[in-house]
Design an enzyme around this catalytic site. Structure first.
Site, PDB file in Angstrom:
ATOM      1  N   GLY A 119       0.797  -1.223   0.000  1.00 52.29           N
ATOM      2  CA  GLY A 119       0.000   0.000   0.000  1.00 52.29           C
ATOM      3  C   GLY A 119       0.829   1.271   0.000  1.00 52.29           C
ATOM      4  O   GLY A 119       0.364   2.316  -0.453  1.00 52.29           O
ATOM      5  N   GLU A 142       3.397  -9.542  -1.914  1.00 48.61           N
ATOM      6  CA  GLU A 142       2.064 -10.140  -1.726  1.00 48.61           C
ATOM      7  C   GLU A 142       1.977 -11.628  -2.052  1.00 48.61           C
ATOM      8  O   GLU A 142       1.179 -12.341  -1.444  1.00 48.61           O
ATOM      9  CB  GLU A 142       1.024  -9.375  -2.559  1.00 48.61           C
ATOM     10  CG  GLU A 142       0.670  -8.006  -2.017  1.00 48.61           C
ATOM     11  CD  GLU A 142       1.679  -6.913  -2.367  1.00 48.61           C
ATOM     12  OE1 GLU A 142       1.512  -5.786  -1.904  1.00 48.61           O
ATOM     13  OE2 GLU A 142       2.634  -7.208  -3.115  1.00 48.61           O
TER      14      GLU A 142
END
Length: 382
Positions: A119, A142
């Site tokens: 993010g 991720e």
């Protein structure tokens, strides 16, 4: 300073002349984005878009991180309690913020002096100016968490030199400031000791002209040397292997390179990283980045929102909950992926992640703002 609902100020705001400086302020959590921070940032960007006295946004982090990612532990907690929609609300607002930043009418300078992950890339890489330093550390980790590079990463990774984006996204490679500049993630490299002078010069310039801002940052910039073992020196191998059509083909190409270069630690560690990651995550991530090459930022975010909702629903795989357990919560670093092998994942299973969510009558696709405060070219980016 800005606060929300009496909470500690998670985003600090300074007004200096025509410049607004936003500082991400959860240093103990490495400035991981909470839902409060995302709401505050979205509000601040929209308010500054309307304010004609604001000419430039500077975004930075307090402590040793710029931003280590989204606060996914809270999302996982919600999923476990049967409330996947809590996570959907978080991602909807975060992706809307990513879109506002990507289509913003005023220049943004992000000072990436520390950790930039997940993010954190979403609030910075979409902006016009990204300043790396010797303290920068970038990664999209991720696939090791059972997720996929999101926050519009399928847009910006797919636009890096060659197939470096596929490499960075699938492997979760850690890149320093020099590598960020070389591959295109950063626009400038400024030694951290010069950052206060850079900030002062940007405030004094009192300008929203990108050419003026760029020339100011140039005065403080250097061209750093890439380390000897930098992955960027391997761009020809990366292009050769990561341009392959499937994840299986990529791994086979790397194994073929490994056989020909038996003492090459970089190739063997790249293979190991891929084999440790969630097989489902690898497959959906590769397809996402490939689709991103042909799509604008709006379409990428709409697609990624569908994908993340399917990840949270867990109809095909629960790897996100398991990955967060193994890496972030229990920290045993031994996730049990299911399906456990690439060959167990059919194209129909992958397709499911890219379809609308039909399991819930209330679910809606991500609706991005078409605000008069956003520039006209925002329309062309969808």
């Amino acid at each position: 300073m800005a606060s929300s609902n009496g909470a500690t100020d998670q985003v600090l705001v300074e007004a200096k002349s025509s410049v607004r400086i936003f500082t991400l302020n959860r240093p103990k959590q490495l400035n991981a984005l909470s839902s409060t921070m995302v709401s505050q940032l979205l509000e601040l960007f929209l308010a500054c878009a309307k304010d004609s006295s604001v000419k430039l946004i500077i975004l930075k982090g307090s402590g040793r991180a710029f931003c280590a990612g989204g606060d996914v532990a809270k999302v996982v907690q919600d999923i476990k309690q049967g409330n996947w929609k809590g996570g959907a609300d978080f991602f909807r607002e975060e992706y809307t913020m990513n879109y506002v930043i990507a289509t913003y009418s005023k220049p943004q300078v992000s000072i990436l002096n520390g950790i930039v992950m997940g993010g954190g890339a979403g609030v910075s890489i979409h902006g016009r100016f990204r300043v790396a330093t010797e303290r920068s550390l970038f990664a999209m980790p991720e696939t090791a968490l059972g997720l996929f590079p999101d926050v519009g990463a399928s847009y910006f990774l797919s636009r890096l030199h060659g197939f470096f984006g596929e490499y960075a996204g699938l492997v979760g490679a850690r890149l320093d400031g020099a590598e960020m500049l070389a591959c295109g993630l950063a626009t400038h490299y400024v030694p951290s000791e010069r950052l206060p002078l850079l900030e002062k010069a940007l405030v004094e310039a009192d300008s929203s002209d990108p050419a003026v801002i760029s020339s100011i940052i140039d005065k403080f910039s250097q061209t750093p040397l890439l380390k000897k073992n930098s992955a960027y020196h391997r761009l020809s191998i990366i292009n050769k292997c990561f341009s392959r059509r499937t994840v299986e083909d990529i791994i086979a190409a790397l194994e073929s390179e490994a056989a020909a270069n038996k003492n090459d630690e970089w190739i063997s560690s790249t293979i190991q990283s891929l084999k440790k990651s969630s097989p489902t995550s690898l497959k959906i991530s590769l397809r996402s980045i490939r689709e991103g090459r042909l799509q604008g930022i709006g379409k990428c975010l709409v697609r990624e929102y569908r994908m993340v909702c399917h990840v949270m629903l867990g109809e095909v795989s629960n790897d996100f909950v398991e990955g967060c357990r193994a890496i972030l919560l229990d920290k045993d670093k031994n996730p049990k992926w299911e399906p456990s092998k690439l060959e167990c994942i059919s194209s129909e299973m992958v397709d499911r992640y890219f379809s609308r969510v039909h399991d819930d009558n209330d679910w809606e696709d991500l609706k991005l703002p078409m605000s008069p405060n956003l520039p006209a070219y925002a329309l062309s980016k969808i």
